[in-house]
Design a protein around this motif. Structure first.
Motif, PDB file in Angstrom:
ATOM      1  N   TYR A 199      52.143  18.132  -8.559  1.00  0.00           N
ATOM      2  CA  TYR A 199      53.044  18.587  -9.616  1.00  0.00           C
ATOM      3  C   TYR A 199      54.495  18.163  -9.379  1.00  0.00           C
ATOM      4  CZ  TYR A 199      55.781  21.782 -12.499  1.00  0.00           C
ATOM      5  OH  TYR A 199      56.692  22.310 -13.382  1.00  0.00           O
ATOM      6  N   GLN A 200      54.976  18.417  -8.153  1.00  0.00           N
ATOM      7  CA  GLN A 200      56.407  18.178  -7.919  1.00  0.00           C
ATOM      8  C   GLN A 200      56.697  17.305  -6.698  1.00  0.00           C
ATOM      9  OE1 GLN A 200      58.051  22.156  -7.567  1.00  0.00           O
ATOM     10  NE2 GLN A 200      57.322  22.438  -5.484  1.00  0.00           N
ATOM     11  N   GLY A 201      55.631  16.885  -6.006  1.00  0.00           N
ATOM     12  CA  GLY A 201      55.824  15.930  -4.906  1.00  0.00           C
ATOM     13  C   GLY A 201      56.410  16.515  -3.637  1.00  0.00           C
ATOM     14  N   THR A 235      63.824  31.013  -9.198  1.00  0.00           N
ATOM     15  CA  THR A 235      64.694  30.345  -8.208  1.00  0.00           C
ATOM     16  C   THR A 235      63.990  29.176  -7.542  1.00  0.00           C
ATOM     17  OG1 THR A 235      63.992  32.056  -6.667  1.00  0.00           O
ATOM     18  CG2 THR A 235      66.240  32.240  -7.572  1.00  0.00           C
ATOM     19  N   ARG A 236      62.638  29.215  -7.495  1.00  0.00           N
ATOM     20  CA  ARG A 236      61.955  28.081  -6.871  1.00  0.00           C
ATOM     21  C   ARG A 236      60.497  28.006  -7.292  1.00  0.00           C
ATOM     22  NH1 ARG A 236      61.355  29.633  -0.429  1.00  0.00           N
ATOM     23  NH2 ARG A 236      61.146  31.862  -0.698  1.00  0.00           N
ATOM     24  N   ILE A 237      59.932  26.815  -7.108  1.00  0.00           N
ATOM     25  CA  ILE A 237      58.494  26.644  -7.320  1.00  0.00           C
ATOM     26  C   ILE A 237      57.898  26.175  -5.994  1.00  0.00           C
ATOM     27  CG2 ILE A 237      56.698  25.354  -8.537  1.00  0.00           C
ATOM     28  CD1 ILE A 237      58.439  25.231 -10.981  1.00  0.00           C
ATOM     29  N   HIS A 238      56.854  26.889  -5.556  1.00  0.00           N
ATOM     30  CA  HIS A 238      56.116  26.498  -4.351  1.00  0.00           C
ATOM     31  C   HIS A 238      54.905  25.679  -4.796  1.00  0.00           C
ATOM     32  CE1 HIS A 238      58.222  29.932  -2.435  1.00  0.00           C
ATOM     33  NE2 HIS A 238      57.968  30.536  -3.574  1.00  0.00           N
ATOM     34  N   GLU A 239      54.627  24.609  -4.102  1.00  0.00           N
ATOM     35  CA  GLU A 239      53.368  23.865  -4.365  1.00  0.00           C
ATOM     36  C   GLU A 239      52.673  23.744  -3.011  1.00  0.00           C
ATOM     37  OE1 GLU A 239      53.690  20.001  -6.234  1.00  0.00           O
ATOM     38  OE2 GLU A 239      51.532  19.960  -6.630  1.00  0.00           O
ATOM     39  N   PHE A 240      51.658  24.592  -2.820  1.00  0.00           N
ATOM     40  CA  PHE A 240      51.184  24.881  -1.473  1.00  0.00           C
ATOM     41  C   PHE A 240      50.466  23.746  -0.768  1.00  0.00           C
ATOM     42  CE2 PHE A 240      51.926  28.960  -3.468  1.00  0.00           C
ATOM     43  CZ  PHE A 240      52.789  29.512  -2.544  1.00  0.00           C
ATOM     44  N   LYS A 241      49.819  22.833  -1.512  1.00  0.00           N
ATOM     45  CA  LYS A 241      49.054  21.789  -0.809  1.00  0.00           C
ATOM     46  C   LYS A 241      49.967  20.936   0.077  1.00  0.00           C
ATOM     47  CE  LYS A 241      46.950  19.354  -4.069  1.00  0.00           C
ATOM     48  NZ  LYS A 241      46.352  18.179  -4.739  1.00  0.00           N
ATOM     49  N   VAL A 276      67.485  15.791  -9.155  1.00  0.00           N
ATOM     50  CA  VAL A 276      66.970  16.418  -7.928  1.00  0.00           C
ATOM     51  C   VAL A 276      67.883  16.039  -6.761  1.00  0.00           C
ATOM     52  CG1 VAL A 276      65.031  16.462  -6.319  1.00  0.00           C
ATOM     53  CG2 VAL A 276      64.592  16.408  -8.785  1.00  0.00           C
ATOM     54  N   PHE A 277      68.340  17.062  -6.030  1.00  0.00           N
ATOM     55  CA  PHE A 277      69.239  16.862  -4.885  1.00  0.00           C
ATOM     56  C   PHE A 277      68.564  17.382  -3.612  1.00  0.00           C
ATOM     57  CE2 PHE A 277      71.941  17.143  -8.557  1.00  0.00           C
ATOM     58  CZ  PHE A 277      73.009  16.280  -8.314  1.00  0.00           C
ATOM     59  N   ALA A 278      69.001  16.847  -2.467  1.00  0.00           N
ATOM     60  CA  ALA A 278      68.449  17.304  -1.183  1.00  0.00           C
ATOM     61  C   ALA A 278      69.255  18.487  -0.655  1.00  0.00           C
ATOM     62  CB  ALA A 278      68.478  16.165  -0.184  1.00  0.00           C
ATOM     63  N   PHE A 315      44.242  18.248  -0.070  1.00  0.00           N
ATOM     64  CA  PHE A 315      45.456  17.516  -0.445  1.00  0.00           C
ATOM     65  C   PHE A 315      45.169  16.512  -1.566  1.00  0.00           C
ATOM     66  CE2 PHE A 315      48.970  14.460   0.176  1.00  0.00           C
ATOM     67  CZ  PHE A 315      50.030  15.346   0.059  1.00  0.00           C
ATOM     68  N   ASN A 316      44.009  15.847  -1.469  1.00  0.00           N
ATOM     69  CA  ASN A 316      43.677  14.827  -2.480  1.00  0.00           C
ATOM     70  C   ASN A 316      42.909  15.386  -3.677  1.00  0.00           C
ATOM     71  OD1 ASN A 316      44.880  12.799  -1.001  1.00  0.00           O
ATOM     72  ND2 ASN A 316      43.056  12.503   0.270  1.00  0.00           N
ATOM     73  N   CYS A 317      42.672  16.683  -3.671  1.00  0.00           N
ATOM     74  CA  CYS A 317      41.930  17.327  -4.763  1.00  0.00           C
ATOM     75  C   CYS A 317      42.656  17.066  -6.097  1.00  0.00           C
ATOM     76  CB  CYS A 317      41.876  18.820  -4.414  1.00  0.00           C
ATOM     77  SG  CYS A 317      41.691  19.926  -5.768  1.00  0.00           S
TER      78      CYS A 317
END
Ligand SMILES: Cc1cc2nc3c(=O)[nH]c(=O)nc-3n(C[C@H](O)[C@H](O)[C@H](O)COP(=O)(O)OP(=O)(O)OC[C@H]3O[C@@H](n4cnc5c(N)ncnc54)[C@H](O)[C@@H]3O)c2cc1C
Length: 380
Positions: A268-270, A284-290, A95-97, A300-302
């Motif tokens: 899932y992905q932090g 191309t990408r994964i969104h993790e909405f919380k 994982v890169f920034a 958020f803590n669900c």
């Protein structure tokens, strides 16, 4: 002007801001036709009933702007959170920034460069390929950042995004590629940034909250256009080729497919947005909405999370047009439609579809505010 009849096509930011201005400033009535069952265009969001997580239905939307007029205007309808966007990318199992910065450079090259050492190193990397007159996107990118960074982070991502080899894309598509020789990982450099405190849904609800605004959902302009009075003013934010029955031929777009999943895990992905730079995965990408709303503690803590994989797709008539493909041929075709629209003084083409150009939300709002001012000046 209060007696004028205004019809707007589309409830995205362009249509919604025009409706708000016309009703609040002119006291006129507006009818909006929206082909989808909801308002908000591609910026629409909803709360997932099960988890309370706010989901951006058409991919992550982060508000960012440096235009004071837009910031002042939009803050009448919502407050914003202090969310700051950071993007990570997966390449070769690591994982890169993003955008490319000193973390990325040092990690890829296994170095510990200082900023000036990194600048010197990159200049030498760029010089190795001796590309003074780049002929295509690949050569242009290499002339800006050097071959190894290009091959790791740009080449295959671009291939997936546009469905063709970067060698087939014109050099003019990019004028710069953001490369920082500092540890700044803020994705946007704008003065103001965040997501609407109560969500995009609430923001649009407030923008459109005027008894003089009527919205007809699941209603295409094409299905009603013959019933509208000849003198009506039309503000059209749909596809210009569809408006004129494709008389000069269809414009080309890039489409997207979103694949949603609710997972039985807290995180899932932090992070909110993870890009995938390699060809081993088609998205191309994964969104993790919380992660857009860490301040909403219950969601958020669900113990569940919602993710969405974004796949670029070839556009076909009938699928959703997301990104215009602004090559010479399409731009020429668009100018024919724009000229056709100018012949009709009752018609305004606006928004990202109507103007066949990618605009961020703030630019779309700015364009709508300027269009309204121009309309007043021309006494439309
Ligand atoms: C995947 C993705 C991510 C993005 N992320 C960001 C971001 O993080 N930050 C940012 O600032 N911007 C982002 N954007 C850009 C943002 O979505 C646009 O700036 C904004 O949506 C433009 O608003 P609009 O009104 O022009 O168009 P839209 O939001 O597309 O609205 C157009 C509306 O018109 C309706 N319509 C079209 N044709 C017809 C018809 N014939 N009849 C009836 N209704 C019709 C459509 O259903 C739609 O609701 C992103 C865009 C995409 C595609």
């Amino acid at each position: 002007m209060a007696n004028e009849q205004f019809f707007i096509v589309g409830t995205g930011f362009f249509g919604a801001v025009m409706a708000e201005r016309i009703t609040s400033q002119l006291g006129a009535s507006v009818t909006i036709f929206e082909k989808r069952p909801h308002f908000g265009g591609n910026s629409y969001s909803y709360l997932d009933r099960d988890t309370g997580i706010e989901c951006h239905k058409y991919g992550s939307h982060i508000f960012h702007t440096s235009i004071p007029k837009v910031w002042k205007y939009i803050n009448q309808f919502t407050d914003f959170t202090s969310y700051r966007h950071h993007v990570l990318t997966k390449h070769a199992g690591q994982v890169f920034a993003m955008p490319i910065n000193l973390f990325t450079i040092n990690q890829l090259y296994q170095k510990n460069f200082t900023p000036s050492e990194a600048q010197e190193f990159l200049a030498a990397e760029i010089a190795r390929d001796k590309l003074s007159a780049p002929k295509n996107l690949e050569e242009k990118a290499i002339s800006l950042i050097g071959r190894p960074l290009y091959e790791a982070f740009i080449k295959n991502y671009t291939k997936k995004q546009w469905g063709c080899d970067p060698k087939e894309l014109p050099a003019e598509i990019i004028t710069r590629l953001p490369v920082r020789t500092s540890y700044n990982t803020n994705y946007f450099a704008d003065t103001w940034q965040g997501v609407p405190k109560d969500g995009y849904f609430a923001l649009f609800q407030k923008l459109l909250d005027n008894p003089k605004i009527t919205i007809k959902y699941n209603c295409t302009y094409e299905s009603v256009k013959n019933e509208l009075p000849k003198s009506a003013k039309i503000i059209y934010t749909g596809m210009p080729d569809a408006l004129f029955d494709y008389k000069f031929g269809p414009l080309n777009w890039r489409s997207l497919k979103f694949e949603w999943e609710t997972l039985d895990m807290q995180d899932y992905q932090g992070t909110a947005s993870m890009n995938y730079a390699d060809l081993d995965v088609a998205y191309t990408r994964i969104h993790e909405f919380k992660h857009y709303n860490p301040e909403r503690l219950a969601a958020f803590n669900c113990p569940k999370t919602i993710i969405c994989r974004e796949y670029p797709e070839t556009y076909q008539l009938g699928t959703e047009p997301y990104y215009p493909i602004n090559n010479e041929e399409n731009n020429k075709l668009y100018s024919l439609y724009a000229e056709e629209a100018q012949k009709d003084p009752r018609l305004i083409l606006g928004g990202r579809l109507g103007q066949y150009k990618y605009f961020d939300m703030d630019k779309t709002i700015n364009n709508a505010l300027e269009t309204f001012d121009k309309m007043l000046k021309n006494n439309l």
